[in-house]
Design a protein around this motif. Structure first.
Motif, PDB file in Angstrom:
ATOM      1  N   ALA A  96      12.798  -3.562 -10.998  1.00  0.00           N
ATOM      2  CA  ALA A  96      12.606  -2.344 -10.114  1.00  0.00           C
ATOM      3  C   ALA A  96      12.144  -1.196 -10.647  1.00  0.00           C
ATOM      4  CB  ALA A  96      13.895  -2.119  -9.646  1.00  0.00           C
ATOM      5  N   ARG A  97      11.480  -0.388  -9.943  1.00  0.00           N
ATOM      6  CA  ARG A  97      11.281   0.981 -10.788  1.00  0.00           C
ATOM      7  C   ARG A  97      11.060   2.160  -9.654  1.00  0.00           C
ATOM      8  NH1 ARG A  97       4.817   0.881 -11.680  1.00  0.00           N
ATOM      9  NH2 ARG A  97       4.335  -0.281  -9.711  1.00  0.00           N
ATOM     10  N   ARG A  98      11.030   3.432 -10.066  1.00  0.00           N
ATOM     11  CA  ARG A  98      10.667   4.314  -9.215  1.00  0.00           C
ATOM     12  C   ARG A  98       9.458   5.057  -9.488  1.00  0.00           C
ATOM     13  NH1 ARG A  98      15.414   8.608  -9.562  1.00  0.00           N
ATOM     14  NH2 ARG A  98      14.471   9.060 -11.708  1.00  0.00           N
ATOM     15  N   VAL A  99       8.647   5.390  -8.637  1.00  0.00           N
ATOM     16  CA  VAL A  99       7.155   5.986  -8.587  1.00  0.00           C
ATOM     17  C   VAL A  99       7.031   7.070  -7.933  1.00  0.00           C
ATOM     18  CG1 VAL A  99       5.996   3.598  -9.265  1.00  0.00           C
ATOM     19  CG2 VAL A  99       6.457   4.308  -6.925  1.00  0.00           C
ATOM     20  N   PRO A 100       6.308   8.194  -8.322  1.00  0.00           N
ATOM     21  CA  PRO A 100       5.931   9.515  -7.628  1.00  0.00           C
ATOM     22  C   PRO A 100       4.999   9.092  -6.593  1.00  0.00           C
ATOM     23  CG  PRO A 100       4.910   9.403  -9.786  1.00  0.00           C
ATOM     24  CD  PRO A 100       5.768   8.028  -9.940  1.00  0.00           C
ATOM     25  N   ARG A 101       5.220   9.961  -5.516  1.00  0.00           N
ATOM     26  CA  ARG A 101       4.354   9.621  -4.376  1.00  0.00           C
ATOM     27  C   ARG A 101       3.934  11.038  -3.682  1.00  0.00           C
ATOM     28  NH1 ARG A 101       2.660   5.068  -5.742  1.00  0.00           N
ATOM     29  NH2 ARG A 101       3.596   3.234  -4.614  1.00  0.00           N
ATOM     30  N   PHE A 102       2.862  11.293  -2.979  1.00  0.00           N
ATOM     31  CA  PHE A 102       2.489  12.512  -2.468  1.00  0.00           C
ATOM     32  C   PHE A 102       2.183  12.223  -1.063  1.00  0.00           C
ATOM     33  CE2 PHE A 102      -0.782  15.581  -1.372  1.00  0.00           C
ATOM     34  CZ  PHE A 102       0.025  16.657  -1.252  1.00  0.00           C
ATOM     35  N   LYS A 103       2.365  12.955  -0.025  1.00  0.00           N
ATOM     36  CA  LYS A 103       2.105  12.940   1.242  1.00  0.00           C
ATOM     37  C   LYS A 103       1.393  14.359   1.523  1.00  0.00           C
ATOM     38  CE  LYS A 103       3.365  11.948   5.959  1.00  0.00           C
ATOM     39  NZ  LYS A 103       4.297  11.566   6.861  1.00  0.00           N
ATOM     40  N   PRO A 104       0.308  14.136   1.968  1.00  0.00           N
ATOM     41  CA  PRO A 104      -0.415  15.553   2.014  1.00  0.00           C
ATOM     42  C   PRO A 104       0.143  16.288   3.561  1.00  0.00           C
ATOM     43  CG  PRO A 104      -1.916  14.082   2.412  1.00  0.00           C
ATOM     44  CD  PRO A 104      -0.665  13.297   1.982  1.00  0.00           C
ATOM     45  N   GLY A 105       0.181  17.553   3.718  1.00  0.00           N
ATOM     46  CA  GLY A 105       0.667  18.108   5.008  1.00  0.00           C
ATOM     47  C   GLY A 105      -0.341  18.210   5.825  1.00  0.00           C
ATOM     48  N   LYS A 106      -0.296  18.536   7.149  1.00  0.00           N
ATOM     49  CA  LYS A 106      -1.340  18.402   7.960  1.00  0.00           C
ATOM     50  C   LYS A 106      -2.227  19.664   7.908  1.00  0.00           C
ATOM     51  CE  LYS A 106      -2.013  19.394  13.211  1.00  0.00           C
ATOM     52  NZ  LYS A 106      -1.348  19.945  14.202  1.00  0.00           N
ATOM     53  N   ALA A 107      -2.011  20.671   7.307  1.00  0.00           N
ATOM     54  CA  ALA A 107      -2.935  21.629   6.826  1.00  0.00           C
ATOM     55  C   ALA A 107      -3.995  21.367   5.704  1.00  0.00           C
ATOM     56  CB  ALA A 107      -2.265  23.001   6.598  1.00  0.00           C
ATOM     57  N   LEU A 108      -3.544  20.405   4.973  1.00  0.00           N
ATOM     58  CA  LEU A 108      -4.135  20.045   3.885  1.00  0.00           C
ATOM     59  C   LEU A 108      -5.258  18.931   4.108  1.00  0.00           C
ATOM     60  CD1 LEU A 108      -4.979  20.017   0.740  1.00  0.00           C
ATOM     61  CD2 LEU A 108      -3.327  18.404   0.366  1.00  0.00           C
ATOM     62  N   ARG A 109      -4.834  18.116   5.090  1.00  0.00           N
ATOM     63  CA  ARG A 109      -5.416  16.994   5.715  1.00  0.00           C
ATOM     64  C   ARG A 109      -6.565  17.432   6.507  1.00  0.00           C
ATOM     65  NH1 ARG A 109      -0.532  14.757   7.342  1.00  0.00           N
ATOM     66  NH2 ARG A 109      -1.081  15.316   9.574  1.00  0.00           N
TER      67      ARG A 109
END
Length: 114
Positions: free
Chosen positions: A74-87
């Motif tokens: 098992a591991r932890r990985v960083p993620r990014f979800k762009p906001g509406k303005a950036l999309r």
């Protein structure tokens, strides 16, 4: 854009900041972001996006060369979800045409047959 490009852009945009001050500001922000994520916290920057940690459970994989089963922990990985303005800023496609502006199939056929 690299980290040094970001420092240069910040120093150019704000004349009161020296190159060293801009570098320290970028370092402080990135360190705070990394520290929060290392603690498992979510970091949200309104209008830009959210950084969060995703937990991946342990699983069994395969060695592609030998085909042998391999235990993947098992591991932890960083993620990014762009906001509406950036999309929306990144999506450079033009806005959808209005209903009356879209040519129909019949008008395409009739104009090409002449």
């Amino acid at each position: 854009m690299t980290r040094s490009d970001l420092v240069e852009a910040l120093a150019e945009r704000f004349a009161q900041l020296t190159q060293r001050d801009a570098e320290q500001a970028v370092k402080t922000i990135l360190d705070a972001l990394g520290d929060a994520m290392a603690r498992g916290q979510r970091v949200e920057i309104r209008g830009f996006g959210s950084f969060f940690v995703n937990h991946l459970p342990a699983r069994t994989g395969r060695n592609p060369r030998s085909g042998a089963a391999v235990a993947i922990p098992a591991r932890r990985v960083p993620r990014f979800k762009p906001g509406k303005a950036l999309r929306e800023a990144v999506d450079l496609r033009p806005a959808p045409a209005q209903h009356g502006d879209v040519p129909t199939q019949s008008s395409k056929k009739s104009s090409s047959s002449h």
